[in-house]
Scaffold this active site. Structure first.
Site, short mmCIF file in Angstrom:
data_model
loop_
_atom_site.label_atom_id
_atom_site.label_comp_id
_atom_site.label_asym_id
_atom_site.label_seq_id
_atom_site.Cartn_x
_atom_site.Cartn_y
_atom_site.Cartn_z
N ASN A 140 76.12 20.40 -44.56
CA ASN A 140 77.34 19.60 -44.58
C ASN A 140 77.18 18.45 -45.56
O ASN A 140 77.80 18.42 -46.61
CB ASN A 140 77.64 19.09 -43.16
CG ASN A 140 78.94 18.30 -43.09
OD1 ASN A 140 79.68 18.20 -44.06
ND2 ASN A 140 79.23 17.73 -41.94
N THR A 141 76.26 17.50 -45.21
CA THR A 141 76.12 16.29 -46.02
C THR A 141 75.82 16.62 -47.49
O THR A 141 76.36 15.98 -48.39
CB THR A 141 74.98 15.42 -45.46
OG1 THR A 141 75.16 15.30 -44.05
CG2 THR A 141 74.99 14.05 -46.08
N LYS B 21 78.00 25.41 -30.65
CA LYS B 21 76.73 24.84 -31.09
C LYS B 21 76.44 23.66 -30.18
O LYS B 21 77.21 22.70 -30.13
CB LYS B 21 76.84 24.38 -32.55
CG LYS B 21 75.59 23.70 -33.05
CD LYS B 21 75.80 23.15 -34.46
CE LYS B 21 74.71 22.13 -34.77
NZ LYS B 21 75.03 21.32 -35.94
N GLY C 137 71.69 14.36 -42.02
CA GLY C 137 72.26 13.47 -43.03
C GLY C 137 71.25 12.94 -44.02
O GLY C 137 71.60 12.24 -44.97
N ALA D 265 70.66 20.88 -40.58
CA ALA D 265 70.37 19.45 -40.74
C ALA D 265 69.21 19.20 -41.70
O ALA D 265 68.13 19.76 -41.55
CB ALA D 265 70.07 18.77 -39.42
N GLY D 266 69.49 18.36 -42.65
CA GLY D 266 68.44 17.88 -43.54
C GLY D 266 68.37 18.57 -44.89
O GLY D 266 67.74 18.06 -45.81
#
Lengths: 255, 386
Positions: free
Chosen positions: A204-205, A95, A156, A182-183
């Site tokens: 992830n976050t 990635k 994040g 992301a997001g």
């Protein structure tokens, strides 16, 4: 129903790609199992081969590793990190993350295209993290990207599909898998993205900051599956402003 | 009787010091001078806490006395931000003092040139022995320190030490005297990516009275150190004021603003803060109402987090274990372990005396355990050199 996610010729049953590095390593196995995860990203910078708390030691067997180039500021650095990842046995997937702003961590599409071209020629299965721009996505595909990974919102931020309309354009126009990265802050947002027709979700976050990390992984799996099934089923129409008029405007027409 | 060396002004460069633009310094000093923290009210603090991103004005409110009753809310918000940006990761590192010779007279420092302490400088063989001993603990991140003298610890000496450190560690930082850009470039090429500079205080007048002799008297050269480090290719720069030397609220504000403006000018720079403090003396409250007790220190640290969500925050062994272990869950992202502030000391006896006493003497293993017990993930490596 045979509904595989195919990236670079590799087939996956799961459409939940897990990010790592924001929760305790000992939770990795549980999160992967609960999430039904088959592919997990890891930052090469967190690898500590032969040392303590090496993230690679916590990845269960059979998982496809997706090393990222976190820390790279330009194409050249991303290429070097990708080669290092392959050299330590992380496989051919990569990635690409090229970021040269420590504050917002927004990807640099231009440098990412350059890195994609170099790495694809070297046989990597390249999955570039990108700002959802159609022109850049086309360039990445032309450069050999096996998928594109547009951000939904700043990394994040857990803000959800801030870039919804631009991702929809990619879904329509780009032929390689679209993986929203992301997001994504909650399962319902992951579900919505899947309903829109994106091919997979990376999170992830949202998982790592939950009170119960394992349970949230389960929740994401279910939401992603639900969204995918809804997409395949074909969403019913949604009337945006009012119910259907009983006397339609075109009622005056004759055969 | 020790005299102040007034043969040169503390605001003018001396020969050999590279001059870079003063745009950031001028702004920071002006803003610091104008920062009247007593004018901020409860409402200003509430407004700052309700915003998604704190701006400079919010940062001022968060550092004001009016924010003290909101410390719990600041900590709660800081914790959420830290989790989003860093997860539960806490990186461990250790400092290695390779020399304690110093030509400066900083009145508050154990290494100052008039203190009759045992001075030492490690040979390359001794440095390598120390590095091996530290590496055996599992650490991958090291900070190389010296006292501040070019004559005893030349740029080349530091460079050779960095080359050795880079053999054993994935991230090498330096905390030495400020250098010129080309010297930073050389040290970077030797293997260091991280530069830590303490400005001590951002009040130039107070600075002059605390730094009586030596090159350190030159305030602007020190101030612009991080910028030269970045121009020399370094990737991470750290900012610090020794809180309590002067008005800590103004110094904490100036530290944050300095870092903020550097990141704005060099967006790629990875930023971190170290918030050291002078410990208050018993019964000193009447003499110095601006003493930095633990609540004030936590206020500063959480204000840094709210203002610069992406910046690293390192917590020093000057603080007790109980404080350190709790701030990692709230705002700190990096902590030292297995620390010796004497020269050498990681294997056998220290060769030179210590710079300051530490309050947390725990080993790497013990700190690892404490991080885990506080629900965080100890991280040994978070860096790949390119």
């Amino acid at each position: 129903m045979d509904d595989k996610l195919i990236i670079g010729g590799h087939e996956f049953n799961s459409r939940f790609i897990l990010g790592s590095g924001k929760f305790s390593l000992e939770m990795t196995d549980k999160v992967i199992k609960n999430g039904g995860v088959e592919m997990a990203t890891l930052a090469l910078r967190r690898a500590n081969v032969g040392g303590s708390e090496n993230i690679l030691d916590y990845m269960p067997e059979g998982i496809t590793l997706l090393p990222n180039t976190s820390g790279a500021r330009n194409a050249e650095e991303a290429v070097r990190i990708a080669r290092l990842a392959r050299a330590i046995g992380c496989g051919d997937f990569v990635k690409i993350e090229v970021v040269h702003d420590s504050k917002y961590l927004l990807p640099d599409n231009y440098e990412t295209v350059k890195a994609t071209e170099i790495l694809a020629k070297e046989g990597f299965i390249v999955m570039p993290y990108m700002y959802p721009d159609l022109n850049a996505a086309r360039d990445m595909v032309n450069a050999g990207a096996a998928a594109v990974m547009p951000l939904a919102a700043p990394i994040g931020s857990n803000k959800g599909l801030s870039t919804r309309d631009f991702i929809k354009i990619l879904v329509k126009e780009i032929d390689v898998p679209i993986i929203v990265d992301a997001g994504i802050g909650r399962p319902s947002q992951a579900c919505e993205a899947m309903e829109m027709g994106v091919d997979a979700i990376m999170a992830n976050t949202a998982v790592a900051t939950a009170s119960d990390v394992g349970l949230m992984a389960t929740s994401f799996r279910l939401a992603i599956e639900a969204g995918r099934k809804a997409y395949l089923a074909g969403l019913g129409r949604v009337l945006e402003y009012k119910a259907e008029a009983s006397s339609p405007l075109t009622g005056f027409l004759r055969d | 009787m020790i005299k102040v060396d007034r043969s040169f002004s503390h605001m003018e460069y001396v020969e050999g010091m590279e001059q870079t633009p003063h745009d950031i310094m001028d702004t920071v000093l002006k803003e610091r001078a104008e920062y009247d923290y007593n004018k901020y009210t409860e409402n200003d603090v509430r407004r700052a806490l309700n915003k998604e991103f704190a701006d400079v004005e919010d940062f001022k409110a968060l550092l004001s006395p009016a924010a003290m009753p909101f410390l719990e809310e600041m900590a709660q918000k800081a914790k959420g931000i830290t989790r989003r940006y860093f997860g539960n990761s806490v990186t461990m590192f250790t400092p290695l003092y390779i020399a304690n010779y110093c030509e400066n007279h900083c009145v508050y420092c154990g290494f100052n040139c008039y203190n009759k302490i045992k001075r030492a400088k490690l040979s390359m063989e001794e440095i390598e022995t120390e590095l091996k001993a530290i590496a055996a603990t599992g650490l991958e991140d090291i900070l190389i320190l010296t006292g501040e003298t070019r004559s005893k610890t030349s740029v080349e000496y530091i460079g050779e030490a960095v080359k050795l450190a880079a053999k054993y560690f994935k991230l090498v930082g330096i905390e030495v005297y400020p250098m010129n850009t080309d010297e930073y470039r050389y040290i970077h090429e030797c293997g260091a990516d991280y530069v830590c500079i303490y400005q001590e205080t951002y009040n130039p007048d107070k600075y002059e009275t605390l730094h009586l002799r030596g090159h350190k008297r030159i305030f602007p050269y020190r101030f612009n150190g991080q910028e030269r480090a970045l121009l020399g290719g370094m990737r991470l720069v750290s900012f610090a004021a020794l809180l309590g030397l002067d008005d800590f609220r103004k110094d904490a504000f100036a530290t944050g603003l300095h870092a903020y403006l550097i990141q704005k000018k060099y967006p790629h720079a990875e930023i971190s803060f170290s918030p050291p403090r002078l410990r208050p003396i018993i019964n000193d409250a009447s003499v110095n109402p601006n003493d930095v007790h633990e609540p004030q220190l936590l206020q500063v640290m959480t204000a840094y987090r709210l203002f610069m969500p992406f910046a690293g925050i390192t917590i020093s062994t000057r603080e007790r274990a109980g404080f350190r272990d709790n701030v990692i869950g709230i705002c700190a992202t990096k902590m030292s372990a297995g620390v010796s502030t004497g020269v050498g000391g990681h294997i056998g006896e220290e060769k030179g005396d210590e710079q300051f006493d530490i309050s947390d003497p725990r080993s790497v293993e013990e700190v690892h355990q404490a991080i885990t017990e506080h629900g965080c993930q100890p991280v040994y490596n978070d860096y790949v050199r390119v």
